[in-house]
Design an enzyme around this catalytic site. Structure first.
Site, PDB file in Angstrom:
ATOM      1  N   ASP A   8      54.091  -5.876 -30.658  1.00 29.71           N
ATOM      2  CA  ASP A   8      53.735  -5.817 -29.247  1.00 29.71           C
ATOM      3  C   ASP A   8      53.889  -7.238 -28.717  1.00 29.71           C
ATOM      4  O   ASP A   8      53.056  -8.099 -28.972  1.00 29.71           O
ATOM      5  CB  ASP A   8      52.275  -5.329 -29.116  1.00 29.71           C
ATOM      6  CG  ASP A   8      51.785  -5.373 -27.674  1.00 29.71           C
ATOM      7  OD1 ASP A   8      52.590  -5.691 -26.774  1.00 29.71           O
ATOM      8  OD2 ASP A   8      50.595  -5.078 -27.462  1.00 29.71           O
ATOM      9  N   LYS A  28      57.088 -13.948 -20.937  1.00 25.59           N
ATOM     10  CA  LYS A  28      57.605 -12.591 -20.735  1.00 25.59           C
ATOM     11  C   LYS A  28      58.036 -12.360 -19.283  1.00 25.59           C
ATOM     12  O   LYS A  28      58.959 -11.595 -19.028  1.00 25.59           O
ATOM     13  CB  LYS A  28      56.514 -11.604 -21.136  1.00 25.59           C
ATOM     14  CG  LYS A  28      56.966 -10.166 -21.233  1.00 25.59           C
ATOM     15  CD  LYS A  28      55.852  -9.363 -21.859  1.00 25.59           C
ATOM     16  CE  LYS A  28      56.119  -7.879 -21.813  1.00 25.59           C
ATOM     17  NZ  LYS A  28      54.994  -7.156 -22.418  1.00 25.59           N
ATOM     18  N   GLU A  43      56.064   0.460 -23.821  1.00 25.70           N
ATOM     19  CA  GLU A  43      54.663   0.266 -24.204  1.00 25.70           C
ATOM     20  C   GLU A  43      53.814   1.524 -24.018  1.00 25.70           C
ATOM     21  O   GLU A  43      53.061   1.895 -24.922  1.00 25.70           O
ATOM     22  CB  GLU A  43      54.069  -0.921 -23.428  1.00 25.70           C
ATOM     23  CG  GLU A  43      54.552  -2.243 -23.992  1.00 25.70           C
ATOM     24  CD  GLU A  43      54.423  -3.409 -23.027  1.00 25.70           C
ATOM     25  OE1 GLU A  43      53.745  -3.265 -21.999  1.00 25.70           O
ATOM     26  OE2 GLU A  43      55.014  -4.465 -23.305  1.00 25.70           O
ATOM     27  N   ASP A  85      46.923   0.943 -18.320  1.00 21.41           N
ATOM     28  CA  ASP A  85      46.975  -0.294 -19.091  1.00 21.41           C
ATOM     29  C   ASP A  85      46.444  -1.452 -18.252  1.00 21.41           C
ATOM     30  O   ASP A  85      47.143  -1.970 -17.375  1.00 21.41           O
ATOM     31  CB  ASP A  85      48.431  -0.541 -19.528  1.00 21.41           C
ATOM     32  CG  ASP A  85      48.581  -1.817 -20.357  1.00 21.41           C
ATOM     33  OD1 ASP A  85      47.614  -2.587 -20.455  1.00 21.41           O
ATOM     34  OD2 ASP A  85      49.679  -2.023 -20.902  1.00 21.41           O
TER      35      ASP A  85
END
Lengths: 626, 107
Positions: free
Chosen positions: A25, A87, A187, A209
């Protein structure tokens, strides 16, 4: 000895070849690595028992870079060379990040030809791909230390909204870190897999999330084991950090501290706020003991209901995103069959309550919300490398009897054990048995017994063109391959020259079910005999090898021995030759040991002589400065 | 003689079985291999073969096929942690020699 893990039934046929696979992850704030051991997926900690690796990379002037907690601690001290949340830059050009540019300390440079973004650091200009690779490298070495071997493949997760360029950049980062990226997994899909939702036939799943800095909502449709992303939504500037900020502001107000307190003090206050928030997930109230800027202390209490009032507007904002995502997917709340909670902030009870209220179903929270994505990725990686055939969608046929080949002494070496699902390919390396051996005859057999004479012969072929070498130096790789139709092809390849040869057979040809059953039953009934036969043959082969080596050595260097010494060795050879004809494997073993002892002196003298020969006529300097 | 588990190994196996949601017990076995003779097999059991020998240790059922039993009789299975790595370990009284990497052994 090596430590073992429990395999699924029928999967441990090649214990050394259990393929190591992990799920990663690669998060904005934190990254994790997980794997499946003994059927359980779990995240792997580092030496300090920390599972989360902060996704922070700090470049040093000339000594590489630091990743993780140490880099995070330096973020405030060395902001230009410390990259946080890389990211957000993945697969982006300079134009894409302009709107972020104002708040970031980094100096961005754009390469003229590709328009790709680079970040200027003391160690040179770095692309986001290179920076991400540093994070992946740390996770890779953590996994390889924990699992004790090289990784065969990894699955890396990406947000569902990542476009092709961002996905490609993530894949490149994996490649740069020396990883074999089997697949990128969304994800939310990974989270659903972690809860085993992929085992259901169909349904609509919402993945909520709420991380440290971002909120994502994804609506997935599962149909026959395939996940389809129907809609995504969220807020890139809403997360647990905002909750902390609200609590900190509340403390400032309650304690009567002016907003002009220094940056350092505010950061300290945020840590107190975060701790209070975490405490309230397990307790109804938490005491506060806050040092004041003037050196005094302020004591107070925060209750769960106060916290709820504070964060209510933020949670409402997330639900607004959920509503929008549902509308995008053209679905009603009642269509949702499951809600999966991901991200540390979903530990807050109020978040869970509100999500349950909104979706009208109890959200899934059993798996640690920080780890759930990595765990799902690990499960997927395990299936993709073939460790878990049960989850395989297409379970094909199995081979009824083991396939193997003949080795010295008429013994069978099994290459593919029975009940292996096909298609399958397995390879094993063999060496030459004799000095100067230039060809190898390969005899393919089928059956469960230890001796070649008790198994069924399928085919023979030979491999020529092995260069003459001493025994054991040639390496011949034999590959058995059974395709989906049960067609066996066997090929042999000499590794140094690449000389190759092969044959095709249909293994079960001509065998009826009852014949197969009989062969299996025989193998059980003759277990004890087979063990003894194998031991005997192994010793006989070893005896032959030793005798041959001694005879060859005597022919070359016999002159090194006195007449008497020669006689002793000759006698030992003759004795072993006689023992070899018998069928007591222990006696043969002792004969081998005796011959070994008798020739020890001789071997030492031969060694001395060859060293002397190698040194004669050379000057010392030749060795010192080659 | 029999095959046994240490308390630690039994706890782990029970945990793994519970997590897996199915399975009758544990299969121990050996397989011939290239390096130095034999290598161990450690698997979950979903359905035992009729020829299997069954042992029970610390509440865990252990299945061994008759061929493997010759090499494994008296073995105790342990669970240990070595640095970051953890896993099962065979304490097999029959073993005479192991190869360098420890994956395979000889009797």
């Amino acid at each position: 000895m090596a430590l073992l893990q429990i395999s699924e039934p029928g999967q441990s046929d090649q214990p050394q070849q259990r393929r190591l696979a992990v799920g990663i992850d690669l998060g904005t704030t934190n990254s994790l690595v997980a794997t499946v051991r003994s059927g359980v997926a779990e995240t792997l900690p580092d030496e300090q028992d920390q599972h989360l690796l902060p996704s922070v990379v700090q470049y040093k002037k000339d000594s590489g870079c630091v990743v993780g907690e140490a880099a995070k601690a330096n973020a405030a001290v060395d902001p230009f060379n410390t990259i946080v949340s890389v990211k957000r830059f993945m697969g982006r050009g300079i134009a894409d990040i302009k709107h972020l540019g104002g708040q970031l300390p980094h100096e961005f440079v754009s390469t003229a030809e590709s328009g790709l973004l680079r970040i200027r650091t003391v160690a040179g200009d770095k692309t986001p791909v290179e920076i991400s690779a540093e994070i992946l490298r740390v996770l890779r070495s953590r996994a390889e230390t924990a699992l004790g071997g090289e990784l065969q493949g990894v699955v890396i997760t990406v947000p569902a909204y990542f476009d092709e360029a961002q996905r490609q950049a993530t894949k490149d980062a994996g490649k740069l870190a020396g990883l074999n990226v089997l697949r990128l997994l969304n994800e939310p899909t990974a989270a659903a897999v972690a809860y085993g939702l992929d085992k259901q036939a169909e349904g609509i799943i919402a993945v909520y999330d709420l991380g440290g800095g971002t909120f994502d909502i994804s609506i997935l449709r599962l149909n026959k084991g395939v996940f389809e992303v129907l809609a995504t939504g969220g807020d890139t500037a809403l997360g647990g950090d905002d909750f902390d900020r609200l609590i900190a502001a509340w403390i400032l107000q309650q304690a009567g501290i002016g907003a002009d307190a220094g940056q350092g003090y505010l950061r300290q206050l945020l840590q107190h706020a975060c701790r209070a928030k975490e405490n309230l997930s397990v307790q109804a109230q938490t005491p506060l003991d806050i040092p004041l800027p003037d050196g005094g202390r302020w004591q107070g209490e925060l209750t769960r209901s106060q916290l709820q009032r504070l964060v209510e507007p933020l949670i409402q904002k997330t639900l607004l995103s959920c509503r929008r995502a549902l509308r995008d997917a053209q679905l009603a709340v009642s269509d949702i069959s499951a809600v999966v909670m991901v991200g540390g902030s979903t530990r807050m009870l109020r978040v869970r309550e509100k999500a349950a209220e909104f979706f009208g179903t109890t959200p899934l929270v059993d798996v640690d919300p920080d780890k759930v994505v990595a765990i799902g990725a690990a499960l997927q990686a395990d299936v993709l490398v073939g460790n878990n055939s049960e989850s395989d969608m297409l379970l094909l046929d199995v081979i009824p009897l083991s396939l193997g080949l003949e080795t010295m002494g008429g013994l069978v070496e099994k290459i593919i054990p029975r009940n292996t699902t096909i298609p399958v390919a397995r390879a094993q390396e063999f060496t030459t048995f004799k000095d100067g051996q230039t060809a190898m005859s390969i005899h393919v057999v089928q059956g469960e017994r230890e001796l070649i004479s008790d198994c069924r012969s399928l085919a023979r072929f030979s491999l020529h063109g092995i260069p003459p070498m001493v025994a054991g130096a040639g390496r011949i790789r034999v590959t058995f391959q059974v395709d989906a139709d049960g067609l066996l092809s066997v090929s042999a390849c000499e590794q140094t020259t690449g000389a190759q040869s092969g044959i095709q057979v249909k293994p079960s040809y001509g065998l009826t079910d009852s014949e197969i059953e009989q062969m299996l039953r025989d193998s059980m009934a003759h277990a004890q005999d087979d063990v003894a036969a194998r031991a005997l043959r192994e010793q006989q082969v070893e005896a032959d090898r030793v005798i041959e080596a001694v005879v060859a050595a005597l022919a070359v260097d016999g002159a090194l021995l006195t007449h008497l010494e020669r006689e002793v060795i000759d006698r030992a050879v003759t004795q072993l030759q006689q023992l070899r004809q018998g069928n007591d494997h222990r006696a043969i073993k002792s004969g081998i040991d005796a011959l070994d002892k008798a020739t020890q002196d001789f071997a030492a003298r031969r060694m001395d002589r060859s060293v002397k020969q190698a040194l004669t006529g050379q000057r010392i300097n030749d060795f010192i400065n080659p | 003689m029999a095959i046994t588990l240490t308390t630690k190994a039994a706890e782990r196996v029970k945990g793994f079985l519970a997590n897996r949601g199915k399975g009758d017990g544990l299969r121990l076995g050996v397989k011939t291999t290239g390096c130095s003779g034999m290598a161990y097999v450690l698997e979950f059991v979903d359905s035992a073969d009729t020829s299997d020998q069954m042992f029970e240790s610390q509440g865990v059922k252990i299945f061994v096929d008759p061929k493997s039993l010759i090499y494994l009789d008296g073995t105790e299975l342990d669970f240990t942690k070595e640095g970051l790595n953890e896993g099962f370990k065979f304490n097999n009284p029959n073993v005479k020699a192991t190869c360098g990497c420890g994956e395979s052994f000889n009797v």
